[in-house]
Write a protein that holds these residues in place. Sequence first.
Motif, mmCIF file in Angstrom:
data_model
loop_
_atom_site.group_PDB
_atom_site.id
_atom_site.type_symbol
_atom_site.label_atom_id
_atom_site.label_comp_id
_atom_site.label_asym_id
_atom_site.label_seq_id
_atom_site.Cartn_x
_atom_site.Cartn_y
_atom_site.Cartn_z
ATOM 1 N N TYR A 171 -8.014 5.407 0.207
ATOM 2 C CA TYR A 171 -7.047 6.071 -0.664
ATOM 3 C C TYR A 171 -5.864 5.155 -0.990
ATOM 4 N N VAL A 172 -5.450 4.365 -0.011
ATOM 5 C CA VAL A 172 -4.348 3.426 -0.251
ATOM 6 C C VAL A 172 -4.773 2.385 -1.279
ATOM 7 N N PHE A 173 -5.969 1.831 -1.100
ATOM 8 C CA PHE A 173 -6.439 0.834 -2.054
ATOM 9 C C PHE A 173 -6.741 1.459 -3.418
ATOM 10 N N GLY A 174 -7.154 2.697 -3.437
ATOM 11 C CA GLY A 174 -7.339 3.391 -4.706
ATOM 12 C C GLY A 174 -6.028 3.575 -5.442
ATOM 13 N N ALA A 175 -4.979 3.925 -4.700
ATOM 14 C CA ALA A 175 -3.654 4.072 -5.317
ATOM 15 C C ALA A 175 -3.143 2.730 -5.827
ATOM 16 N N LEU A 176 -3.388 1.662 -5.074
ATOM 17 C CA LEU A 176 -2.967 0.335 -5.536
ATOM 18 C C LEU A 176 -3.760 -0.099 -6.765
ATOM 19 N N LEU A 219 -2.743 -2.751 7.108
ATOM 20 C CA LEU A 219 -3.276 -1.402 7.319
ATOM 21 C C LEU A 219 -4.098 -1.323 8.603
ATOM 22 N N LEU A 220 -4.840 -2.376 8.907
ATOM 23 C CA LEU A 220 -5.633 -2.375 10.133
ATOM 24 C C LEU A 220 -4.752 -2.394 11.373
ATOM 25 N N GLN A 221 -3.583 -3.014 11.295
ATOM 26 C CA GLN A 221 -2.657 -3.052 12.429
ATOM 27 C C GLN A 221 -1.853 -1.766 12.542
ATOM 28 N N GLY A 222 -1.748 -1.003 11.475
ATOM 29 C CA GLY A 222 -0.931 0.197 11.475
ATOM 30 C C GLY A 222 -1.612 1.375 12.140
ATOM 31 N N SER A 223 -0.942 2.504 12.076
ATOM 32 C CA SER A 223 -1.457 3.702 12.738
ATOM 33 C C SER A 223 -2.212 4.629 11.780
ATOM 34 N N LEU A 224 -2.343 4.239 10.521
ATOM 35 C CA LEU A 224 -3.082 5.056 9.557
ATOM 36 C C LEU A 224 -4.567 4.968 9.850
ATOM 37 N N PRO A 225 -5.254 6.111 9.972
ATOM 38 C CA PRO A 225 -6.696 6.077 10.257
ATOM 39 C C PRO A 225 -7.469 5.304 9.183
ATOM 40 N N ARG A 226 -8.544 4.675 9.622
ATOM 41 C CA ARG A 226 -9.320 3.790 8.749
ATOM 42 C C ARG A 226 -9.896 4.513 7.523
ATOM 43 N N GLU A 227 -10.220 5.788 7.646
ATOM 44 C CA GLU A 227 -10.825 6.496 6.498
ATOM 45 C C GLU A 227 -9.826 6.707 5.361
#
Length: 171
Positions: free
Chosen positions: A75-80, A63-71
């Motif tokens: 939400y991604v970790f919440g979904a996981l 996720l840090l290497q991707g283009s998704l903003p850090r904020e």
Amino acid sequence: MTHADFEARIRRIDPEFARYGASDASKVARTSKRPIVSGIAGFLWAGVVIAVARNQQTIEASLLQGSLPREYHVYVFGALAALLAVSGVMVMMHLLRMVSRRGSARSNSAGILVGIGAATVMSMIPSQTYVAGLGLLDENSRNVIASAGTSVRATAGLDIRATTFVSSLGN
């Protein structure tokens, strides 16, 4: 049309209703018995859940290497986390369903639980065991497996940014 004609038509269209009447017609139909398909589904489901649970640092680095903003990482970790929680509840539900039900519902849940168990056992096998197993293969088999792995890895490097979306309408 007489009542006898009507009953004959009912027997042709729905023989179960004609035989048992309305009392049995309200019952829910049983699911089909497919323990092998259920086992495969349980294996795949548990494999995904185990991979997500074990590779949190890898997911975070990706996720840090991707283009998704850090904020939005929260939400991604919440979904996981929700995936892991729902999966735990579903395993308990299938365990209770296997213990309390009969027939096809029981065998479907049993198949899912066997698949989950198989995925759990496979995830606990150390990597050295896989390496030792590959060492037992002859040279041709090792080359086939290595070339298959290489071809899969080679196709994984797709560049989505260069993709052009087209439609049949010419837009």
